[in-house]
Write a protein that holds these residues in place. Structure first.
Motif, PDB file in Angstrom:
ATOM      1  N   GLU A 164      24.988 -30.294 -15.106  1.00 44.26           N
ATOM      2  CA  GLU A 164      24.726 -31.002 -16.343  1.00 44.26           C
ATOM      3  C   GLU A 164      25.364 -29.978 -17.418  1.00 44.26           C
ATOM      4  N   LEU A 165      25.977 -30.799 -18.426  1.00 43.42           N
ATOM      5  CA  LEU A 165      26.462 -29.928 -19.333  1.00 43.42           C
ATOM      6  C   LEU A 165      25.624 -29.229 -20.256  1.00 43.42           C
ATOM      7  N   SER A 166      26.092 -28.210 -20.701  1.00 39.72           N
ATOM      8  CA  SER A 166      25.445 -27.336 -21.906  1.00 39.72           C
ATOM      9  C   SER A 166      26.143 -26.316 -22.637  1.00 39.72           C
ATOM     10  N   GLY A 167      25.805 -25.760 -23.657  1.00 39.66           N
ATOM     11  CA  GLY A 167      26.730 -24.827 -24.278  1.00 39.66           C
ATOM     12  C   GLY A 167      27.561 -25.277 -25.333  1.00 39.66           C
ATOM     13  N   THR A 168      28.541 -24.359 -25.587  1.00 43.35           N
ATOM     14  CA  THR A 168      29.648 -24.906 -26.589  1.00 43.35           C
ATOM     15  C   THR A 168      30.856 -24.855 -26.411  1.00 43.35           C
ATOM     16  N   PHE A 169      31.779 -25.420 -26.603  1.00 42.99           N
ATOM     17  CA  PHE A 169      33.342 -25.235 -26.643  1.00 42.99           C
ATOM     18  C   PHE A 169      34.160 -24.987 -28.061  1.00 42.99           C
ATOM     19  N   THR A 170      35.471 -24.590 -28.062  1.00 38.12           N
ATOM     20  CA  THR A 170      36.115 -24.481 -29.275  1.00 38.12           C
ATOM     21  C   THR A 170      37.473 -25.193 -28.950  1.00 38.12           C
ATOM     22  N   ILE A 171      38.043 -25.602 -30.161  1.00 41.09           N
ATOM     23  CA  ILE A 171      39.402 -26.180 -30.066  1.00 41.09           C
ATOM     24  C   ILE A 171      40.199 -25.060 -30.644  1.00 41.09           C
ATOM     25  N   VAL A 172      41.545 -25.116 -29.986  1.00 42.39           N
ATOM     26  CA  VAL A 172      42.576 -24.193 -30.500  1.00 42.39           C
ATOM     27  C   VAL A 172      43.772 -25.025 -30.901  1.00 42.39           C
ATOM     28  N   TYR A 173      44.300 -24.643 -31.900  1.00 46.17           N
ATOM     29  CA  TYR A 173      45.396 -25.691 -32.318  1.00 46.17           C
ATOM     30  C   TYR A 173      46.591 -24.637 -32.634  1.00 46.17           C
ATOM     31  N   LEU A 174      47.713 -25.099 -31.784  1.00 48.52           N
ATOM     32  CA  LEU A 174      49.248 -24.165 -31.955  1.00 48.52           C
ATOM     33  C   LEU A 174      49.907 -24.856 -32.546  1.00 48.52           C
ATOM     34  N   GLN A 175      50.421 -24.227 -33.595  1.00 54.14           N
ATOM     35  CA  GLN A 175      51.686 -24.678 -34.443  1.00 54.14           C
ATOM     36  C   GLN A 175      52.727 -23.950 -34.497  1.00 54.14           C
ATOM     37  N   MET A 201      49.259 -30.273 -29.863  1.00 52.22           N
ATOM     38  CA  MET A 201      48.297 -30.866 -29.084  1.00 52.22           C
ATOM     39  C   MET A 201      47.138 -29.664 -29.574  1.00 52.22           C
ATOM     40  N   ILE A 202      45.880 -30.434 -29.406  1.00 50.35           N
ATOM     41  CA  ILE A 202      44.618 -29.555 -29.528  1.00 50.35           C
ATOM     42  C   ILE A 202      44.401 -29.258 -28.146  1.00 50.35           C
ATOM     43  N   LEU A 203      44.013 -27.934 -28.262  1.00 48.20           N
ATOM     44  CA  LEU A 203      43.613 -27.478 -26.857  1.00 48.20           C
ATOM     45  C   LEU A 203      42.168 -27.078 -26.617  1.00 48.20           C
TER      46      LEU A 203
END
Length: 132
Positions: A49-60, A123-125
């Motif tokens: 099962e999923l739990s926790g958090t994630f982040t988005i990284v945006y490269l430009q 792309m958002i990673l």
């Protein structure tokens, strides 16, 4: 001028016309603006099962990578959108919708629509290192 004879009262007629033009002409083609839409998805491995958090990284190009605040695995579309808006002015205006989240502990996805600019966006990673 085309004249039909006295006996020609109805029917269809074909008229051919060949224009004689010279010079150069410019043709403008309008393509409708289409905002970029990217999908972010998280899912659990089998028997997990999923739990926790994630982040988005945006490269430009020309800028340092930008990371979002932590986003919960079962985040609402509104919370996800706030995390993206807090990243930087580089991201611009976005709209987020949540999909496939009937059971967020198994999988969830969000569509991110970039409203501030049209065409291809970088792309958002996804950084999943804090997901359980």
């Amino acid at each position: 001028l085309y004249r039909a004879g006295k006996m020609c009262l109805t029917g269809s007629h074909t008229v051919a016309y060949t224009p004689k033009v010279s010079g150069s002409y410019q043709i403008d083609i309008k393509i409708p603006n289409t905002p970029e839409v990217q999908q972010v998805a998280v899912s659990a491995a089998t028997d997990s099962e999923l739990s926790g958090t994630f982040t988005i990284v945006y490269l430009q190009p020309g800028f340092d990578p930008i990371s979002s605040d932590s986003i919960s695995f079962d985040s609402t579309a509104e919370d996800f959108e706030i995390a993206l808006r807090n990243m930087s002015d580089i991201i611009g205006s976005v709209e987020v919708s949540r999909h496939n989240c009937a059971s967020p502990a198994i999988s969830c996805s969000w569509n991110v629509t970039f409203l501030s600019f049209h065409g291809d966006s970088n792309m958002i990673l996804l950084n999943k290192s804090q997901l359980g």
